[in-house]
Write a protein that holds these residues in place. Structure first.
Motif, PDB file in Angstrom:
ATOM      1  N   VAL A 193      51.457  46.934 -31.757  1.00  0.00           N
ATOM      2  CA  VAL A 193      52.764  47.612 -31.695  1.00  0.00           C
ATOM      3  C   VAL A 193      53.540  47.386 -32.982  1.00  0.00           C
ATOM      4  O   VAL A 193      54.142  48.319 -33.542  1.00  0.00           O
ATOM      5  N   ARG A 194      53.520  46.155 -33.473  1.00  0.00           N
ATOM      6  CA  ARG A 194      54.263  45.837 -34.688  1.00  0.00           C
ATOM      7  C   ARG A 194      53.715  46.607 -35.891  1.00  0.00           C
ATOM      8  O   ARG A 194      54.478  47.159 -36.691  1.00  0.00           O
ATOM      9  N   LYS A 195      52.398  46.667 -36.033  1.00  0.00           N
ATOM     10  CA  LYS A 195      51.798  47.362 -37.167  1.00  0.00           C
ATOM     11  C   LYS A 195      52.039  48.870 -37.091  1.00  0.00           C
ATOM     12  O   LYS A 195      52.260  49.536 -38.112  1.00  0.00           O
ATOM     13  N   LEU A 196      52.005  49.410 -35.880  1.00  0.00           N
ATOM     14  CA  LEU A 196      52.259  50.848 -35.737  1.00  0.00           C
ATOM     15  C   LEU A 196      53.706  51.182 -36.067  1.00  0.00           C
ATOM     16  O   LEU A 196      54.002  52.233 -36.662  1.00  0.00           O
ATOM     17  N   LYS A 197      54.614  50.303 -35.680  1.00  0.00           N
ATOM     18  CA  LYS A 197      56.017  50.545 -36.004  1.00  0.00           C
ATOM     19  C   LYS A 197      56.275  50.431 -37.494  1.00  0.00           C
ATOM     20  O   LYS A 197      57.008  51.218 -38.080  1.00  0.00           O
ATOM     21  N   GLU A 198      55.655  49.424 -38.106  1.00  0.00           N
ATOM     22  CA  GLU A 198      55.862  49.215 -39.531  1.00  0.00           C
ATOM     23  C   GLU A 198      55.225  50.319 -40.358  1.00  0.00           C
ATOM     24  O   GLU A 198      55.749  50.706 -41.402  1.00  0.00           O
ATOM     25  N   GLY A 199      54.066  50.797 -39.889  1.00  0.00           N
ATOM     26  CA  GLY A 199      53.365  51.855 -40.606  1.00  0.00           C
ATOM     27  C   GLY A 199      52.864  51.426 -41.962  1.00  0.00           C
ATOM     28  O   GLY A 199      52.617  52.253 -42.840  1.00  0.00           O
TER      29      GLY A 199
END
Length: 784
Positions: free
Chosen positions: A384-390
């Motif tokens: 989730v964190r990596k997807l949000k950060e992009g």
């Protein structure tokens, strides 16, 4: 990587080798998972007799392992061919009473018998060969630990603490260290799988650093094709060697194919002239050539093995005959049943030693399973964190995706395998243990809040130290004591050996020829009262009178007033560890037995507790001087559980209907007579199907000698009429066949629908077990 992390990795590898060798030298030979059958394959090859063949009629000492791909066995045969192992059959002395795959309260877990060694490390013959193979396998395991570190580096570059932590967690997973110190083709399979996953995880980075995709001139295409082919030949070689090591490595073929295909599609997509026909054609041609080179190399290396299987067994893998030798479940297990076996699955992943019957303390499993749940939560948080950060590019996601996909494919194939066979064992997922461990470590790493970033290395290190401690002490505090005989060196020590009062007997047992063999000095029996489903604890104190050539087995019988054995325990003395031929005159032992009482036994009644010794091969019993072939210990009172119904109990049939009591009008009948069985059912839910109750009297070979099938209440109460809370009284008159031979028979009941599918039982732990239940036993006599 800094010098500090290099030193830490070296320390992890050194400690792993030390722990692995400790397991290899501490665990008695043949007492590691399936080693009893793995080593004979090595032995046969080393003897120059070629590969064994699967034969359900004559399985041989290798049993189902004869169907395993042969590379690991060839390597180990070559390494030990210089050793004289002609003593293999005598050293491989089997325990006929072993509780294989069953965790017991009292022991009897040893697969083989191990005569005492007079000198430490005084190995020779077969034992020398087996110990050497184990040590060589430890170094295979060390290679897997190192490659796991490298895979973690690729997944999370710049996080050296995570990479070293993943290597340490793998190294000190107790079951991994145990398997690494055993004779098992998993050790080579894990090493090859790790090498392939490292290449797959690193492939994009490797290609980007070493090749510029330009197709303007043929020279570039030639250079690129030549360079990439070297990498793909290596992958093909590893796939071929993997296919010759373990069939589960075939799961890597789709991973490698997916990796090559995706990489080439990505190259094409990034090409500035991707819409030109020539560019499309050249990329497609290169993709095809890479797949052909990779899989062609693998087939060239391993194809002969699959051709052999096709010729011998009629299938490329030989799985059809493998399963015949291994044995199948009585019926395919649904997913709900496999889910109910999850605790045992996790136990055998973290550490379930010996013949899958020597456990760690329960708190260790609870701790590690809790960490597994936290790790899954952490992985979700990470994604989730990596997807949000992009911030991650596609190339950064690929290693994670490939490793996760490999784990999913291995688990899916294991689920399919466990559906038909009794194989719900976490250790069977070790093919993907490098990927599992890296993801597990990443999850633990990520569950720690980002604000406590500095704590992450410390927590990973603490976990690694905890697992090292468990692995380091297990050989000494769990495995070694399990295979050690409890010998008493003097009779004066008997009163202080136990806090229980000893009942002295001093009863000698003789052969038919009148030769005294063993003496029962006494016993302790803490309680003379027991309920169905409980256990009887009994300690017997034996001494050898003379040097014995025969091996006498101990039997403990609890018989009811009809002389029907309702519970028993049979082992060699020493709770399986000490055949009497190994006992010296005057040797005294104290054997503590736990005898479970079935929860379905008919009560109340009085049980007679008797013990004795018999020859397992001939059936001959030793007898007292007066002629009795057993020793009466005591009477026990078997009380019934309190309840509204006779023999009150709880037998759950798939959460639909529950057996809450039963009764029979007799337990002793003659051929041609009948037994009236009364069942008491509790409806648990509304049912959409009508289930038929079967009641059967079964003898040897599961032959049915009497049967009655009907809906409840003589057919007047279809189960579709069941309402939660309803109690149904159900009578079944069972006619016994007129030609039924005298003997003791099992009374079994269950339910099935109109398709013949039976309801399965769910035990108190939520695990799905048999699709029937055995009630009291029936004695058939010729007397009317």
């Amino acid at each position: 990587m800094s010098l500090r992390y290099q030193y830490l990795l070296a320390l992890v590898l050194l400690l792993f080798v030390a722990v692995g060798i400790t397991f290899a030298l501490t665990t008695p030979i043949f007492e590691a998972s399936d080693e009893l059958w793995h080593y004979p394959v090595v032995w046969k090859i080393a003897q120059g007799k070629g590969l064994p063949v699967l034969d359900p009629n004559e399985p041989g000492p290798w049993r189902q392992e004869a169907g395993q791909p042969p590379l690991y066995y060839y390597i180990m045969a070559l390494a030990t061919s210089w050793i004289d192992t002609s003593d293999m059959h005598s050293v491989r002395w089997l325990n006929p009473h072993v509780d294989n795959g069953v965790v017991t309260m009292d022991g009897n877990v040893n697969m083989a018998i191990h005569p005492p060694r007079h000198k430490f490390l005084s190995y020779s013959g077969t034992e020398l060969a087996m110990r050497l193979i184990r040590i060589l396998s430890v170094f295979f395991g060390a290679g897997t630990v190192y490659l796991t570190y490298r895979i973690a580096q690729v997944l999370m570059p710049g996080h050296s603490s995570l990479a070293v932590g993943a290597a340490a967690i793998l190294a000190f997973t107790p079951m991994y260290a145990f398997i690494s110190g055993s004779i098992n083709n998993d050790n080579l399979a894990m090493l090859i799988a790790s090498a392939i996953m490292l290449i797959v995880s690193s492939a994009r980075k490797f290609e980007e650093e070493n090749a510029k995709l330009r197709f303007t001139i043929r020279r570039d295409l030639y250079r690129l094709t030549g360079h990439i082919s070297t990498l793909h030949i290596l992958l093909g070689v590893l796939l071929g060697l993997g296919a010759l090591t373990k069939l589960s490595l075939l799961t890597l073929f789709p991973i490698v194919g997916l990796s090559i295909t995706y990489s080439k599609i990505l190259d094409w997509w990034n090409h500035p002239n991707r819409n030109h026909f020539k560019v499309c054609f050249l990329h497609a041609l290169l993709l095809l050539s890479q797949l052909v080179v990779t899989f062609g190399t693998a087939i060239a290396i391993s194809g002969w093995w699959f051709q052999r299987n096709l010729r011998l067994y009629g299938s490329l893998t030989g799985i059809n005959v493998f399963v015949e030798v291994l044995g199948k479940r009585s019926h395919p297990a649904p997913l709900a049943q496999l889910w109910s076996e999850r605790l045992g699955f996790m136990q055998s992943y973290w550490g379930l030693f010996g013949a899958v019957n020597v456990p760690l303390p329960q708190w260790v499993y609870t701790t590690l399973n809790t960490l597994s749940i936290l790790s899954i939560v952490g992985l979700i948080m990470f994604l989730v964190r990596k997807l949000k950060e992009g911030g991650w590019k596609t190339d950064q996601w690929l290693p994670l995706v490939f490793n996760a996909t490999f784990v999913c494919i291995v688990i899916a194939s294991l689920i399919q395998w466990a559906t038909d066979t009794w194989s719900s064992q976490g250790r069977l997922a070790f093919t993907a243990i490098q990927s599992i461990t890296v993801l597990f470590t990443l999850g633990i790493y990520s569950v720690i809040p980002s604000g406590s970033y500095n704590l992450r290395p410390l927590i990973i290190a603490s976990l690694a130290v905890f697992m090292f401690a468990i692995s380091a002490i297990t050989p000494h505090l769990i495995i070694a004591p399990t295979y050690t005989v409890r010998e008493l060196h003097n009779l004066e020590g008997l009163p202080t050996f136990t806090s229980q009062k000893i009942s002295w007997r001093s009863t000698d047992l003789f052969t038919k020829a009148g030769n005294a063999q063993m003496r029962l000095l006494g016993y302790t029996l803490p309680s003379s009262y027991v309920l169905p489903g409980e256990s009887v604890e009994l300690t017997l104190y034996w001494t050898a009178i003379t040097k014995m050539t025969d091996n006498w087995s101990v039997f403990i019988h609890l018989t009811d007033q009809n002389d029907i054995v309702v519970a028993q325990r049979d082992t060699y003395p020493g709770i399986g560890l000490l055949p009497t031929s190994l006992m010296k005159p005057g040797m005294t032992i104290a054997d503590r037995y736990i005898i479970p009482i079935p929860n379905t036994v008919s009560a109340p009644t009085e049980l007679s507790l008797t013990v004795g010794l018999y020859n397992f091969e001939t059936g001959e019993r030793l007898h007292q001087r007066e002629g009795d072939n057993n020793i009466h210990i005591d009477k026990l009172k078997l009380d019934a559980h309190p309840g509204r119904f006779p023999n009150s109990l709880s037998v759950n049939f798939q959460n639909r209907i529950e057996l809450i009591g039963y009764d029979t009008d007799t337990q002793v009948i003659a051929p041609g007579q009948n037994v009236n069985l009364t069942l008491y059912w509790l409806c648990q839910k509304n049912m959409r199907r009508d289930y038929t109750v079967f009641a059967q009297i079964r003898g040897e070979g599961n032959q049915v000698w009497g049967q009655h099938d009907s809906w409840p209440e003589a057919g007047s109460y279809p189960t579709t009429s069941c309402k939660p809370g309803d109690i149904v009284k159900d009578v079944h008159p069972i006619d016994l066949a007129s030609n039924t031979p005298p003997g003791i028979y099992n009374l079994q009941i269950g339910l099935y629908d109109d398709t013949g599918t039976r309801l399965q039982r769910i035990n108190s732990e939520g695990r799905w077990i048999e699709n029937y239940v055995s009630l009291n036993r029936i004695k058939v006599t010729m007397e009317q």
